[in-house]
Design a protein around this motif. Structure first.
Motif, short mmCIF file in Angstrom:
data_model
loop_
_atom_site.label_atom_id
_atom_site.label_comp_id
_atom_site.label_asym_id
_atom_site.label_seq_id
_atom_site.Cartn_x
_atom_site.Cartn_y
_atom_site.Cartn_z
N PRO A 138 0.79 -1.23 0.00
CA PRO A 138 0.00 0.00 0.00
C PRO A 138 0.83 1.29 0.00
N GLU A 139 0.18 2.37 -0.39
CA GLU A 139 0.86 3.67 -0.57
C GLU A 139 1.45 4.19 0.73
N HIS A 140 2.70 4.61 0.64
CA HIS A 140 3.40 5.15 1.81
C HIS A 140 4.56 6.02 1.35
N LYS A 141 5.14 6.72 2.30
CA LYS A 141 6.40 7.43 2.03
C LYS A 141 7.32 7.30 3.23
N HIS A 142 8.57 7.70 3.02
CA HIS A 142 9.59 7.56 4.07
C HIS A 142 10.06 8.95 4.46
N PRO A 143 9.50 9.49 5.53
CA PRO A 143 9.83 10.87 5.92
C PRO A 143 11.17 10.98 6.63
N LYS A 144 11.59 12.21 6.83
CA LYS A 144 12.82 12.54 7.56
C LYS A 144 12.85 11.81 8.89
N ARG A 145 14.03 11.29 9.23
CA ARG A 145 14.22 10.65 10.52
C ARG A 145 15.26 11.42 11.30
N ASP A 146 15.42 11.09 12.58
CA ASP A 146 16.41 11.78 13.42
C ASP A 146 17.79 11.77 12.75
N PHE A 147 18.11 10.67 12.10
CA PHE A 147 19.48 10.47 11.63
C PHE A 147 19.67 10.70 10.13
N ASP A 148 18.57 10.94 9.39
CA ASP A 148 18.73 11.20 7.95
C ASP A 148 17.49 11.89 7.38
N ASP A 149 17.47 12.05 6.06
CA ASP A 149 16.34 12.72 5.41
C ASP A 149 15.18 11.77 5.11
N GLY A 150 15.32 10.51 5.48
CA GLY A 150 14.29 9.50 5.19
C GLY A 150 14.90 8.38 4.38
N LYS A 151 14.26 7.24 4.43
CA LYS A 151 14.78 6.06 3.72
C LYS A 151 14.76 6.26 2.21
N TYR A 181 13.48 8.31 -3.89
CA TYR A 181 14.16 9.13 -2.90
C TYR A 181 13.21 9.45 -1.74
N PRO A 182 13.75 9.90 -0.60
CA PRO A 182 12.91 10.10 0.59
C PRO A 182 11.69 10.98 0.34
N ASN A 183 10.69 10.71 1.14
CA ASN A 183 9.50 11.57 1.21
C ASN A 183 8.67 11.60 -0.08
N THR A 184 8.76 10.53 -0.86
CA THR A 184 8.02 10.40 -2.11
C THR A 184 6.96 9.31 -1.95
N LEU A 185 5.70 9.65 -2.14
CA LEU A 185 4.65 8.64 -2.02
C LEU A 185 4.82 7.58 -3.11
N HIS A 186 4.62 6.32 -2.72
CA HIS A 186 4.70 5.22 -3.69
C HIS A 186 3.93 4.00 -3.20
N ASP A 192 7.64 4.59 8.62
CA ASP A 192 6.94 4.73 7.33
C ASP A 192 5.58 5.40 7.55
N LEU A 193 5.21 6.28 6.63
CA LEU A 193 3.92 6.97 6.72
C LEU A 193 2.99 6.45 5.62
N PHE A 194 1.91 5.76 6.04
CA PHE A 194 0.95 5.22 5.08
C PHE A 194 -0.19 6.21 4.86
N THR A 195 -0.67 6.27 3.62
CA THR A 195 -1.78 7.15 3.31
C THR A 195 -3.06 6.66 4.02
N ASP A 196 -3.20 5.36 4.12
CA ASP A 196 -4.36 4.75 4.77
C ASP A 196 -4.16 4.72 6.28
N PRO A 197 -4.94 5.51 7.04
CA PRO A 197 -4.69 5.63 8.48
C PRO A 197 -5.00 4.34 9.25
N ARG A 198 -5.66 3.40 8.60
CA ARG A 198 -5.98 2.14 9.29
C ARG A 198 -4.77 1.21 9.38
N ILE A 199 -3.72 1.54 8.60
CA ILE A 199 -2.61 0.58 8.47
C ILE A 199 -1.71 0.53 9.69
#
Ligand SMILES: [Zn+2]
Ligand SMILES: [Zn+2]
Lengths: 179, 179
Positions: free
Chosen positions: B72-85, B137-142, B165-172
């Motif tokens: 399912p659709e998600h993105k990898h946001p900024k983390r403490d140690f980097d800009d995101g996965k 690259y980080p922070n890109t929905l896919h 990871d941030l999923f678009t579907d809040p139930r996930i």
């Protein structure tokens, strides 16, 4: 290395990738890199590589080793942007004899290339069969050699910058010079 | 997911890895991860994973998708140690339909899982056949989905921390709860 030798080594490497069931694009096959490390004895000391991706942060390559071919001893020192390259080697085909710094393994299975023994110092042996892997952290001396079938190895690493690798053998030039 | 379903999905995934000629250790097979994302319809929305390595810097995984299964659709946001996965997906078997942020592809080949359309927003289509790859690259929905044969995909990435990871579907829920 002359172009004819390059093409011969390339063809042998593509057969190995095929035996390992690695699917490559035509462009990847065309761009296959042959590293003879400037020693001019490629079947003895050398490495064939396909680089899948090499971003600022992550690199993935597929390596092919001809039978008993050796990737010579080196380490990955601190760079401006990190502590040095970190590498995980995963064997996909054949047997890989990996040697790292540490206690010398008794009755180890492989020797350095004949005549070059003085440039090899790491003799802690790790044997990788298909599906097995090992992670090498920065600044750790290592070299590896395949067995009789040759080998295919996936490499997962941080950014690859070949010109920062430090080889034990001072004669080594990492960048291929086609003559 | 109950243990019986888990074992069934695991068996199907191992067949896919076998079709892709991926050699795994017994331990890796035993530890195969099944992610149903808490939606309880694993064959429709889910992902099967084997993690080869996940250090502070580099992660490599092998993913299996059952036929028409969607990650399912998600993105990898900024983390403490980097800009995101950052992730590179390389198709090894089957066909992967990858959708990323950007201009919507006309006449795209796949749809989101039925009933969940509201949780999918990225419709720029990238089709990957074996040997083809794409870097996100980080922070890109896919999100991605396989075709009729299922698919096997190698993932090369920076450190993996699933709970960021941030999923678009809040139930996930990303972490599998075995019932
Ligand atoms: Zn190295
Ligand atoms: Zn992702």
């Amino acid at each position: 290395m002359n172009l004819q030798d390059y093409e011969k080594i390339k063809a042998k490497s593509l057969i190995l990738f095929d035996k390992a069931n690695i699917i490559l694009t035509e462009e990847e096959k065309k761009d296959l890199e042959v590293a003879d490390f400037g020693l001019n004895k490629i079947e003895d000391t050398g490495l064939q590589l396909i680089t899948y991706v090499n971003t600022d942060l992550v690199c993935a390559k597929e390596l092919a080793l001809l039978p008993y071919q050796t990737c010579p001893e080196h380490k990955h020192p601190k760079r401006d942007f990190d502590d040095g390259k970190e590498e995980t080697f995963r064997c996909r085909y054949g047997t890989v004899y990996l040697y790292v710094e540490g206690e010398e393994t008794k009755n180890r299975r492989m020797n350095p290339p004949q005549g070059d023994e003085e440039y090899y110092t790491a003799f802690n042996e790790i044997i990788l069969q298909p599906g097995e892997q090992y992670t090498i952290y920065p600044n750790t001396l290592h070299w590896f050699k395949s067995g009789s079938e040759g080998a295919v190895v996936s490499e997962f690493s941080t950014r690859s910058t070949d010109d920062s690798d430090l080889f034990t053998d001072p004669r080594i030039k990492r960048i291929l010079e086609l003559k």
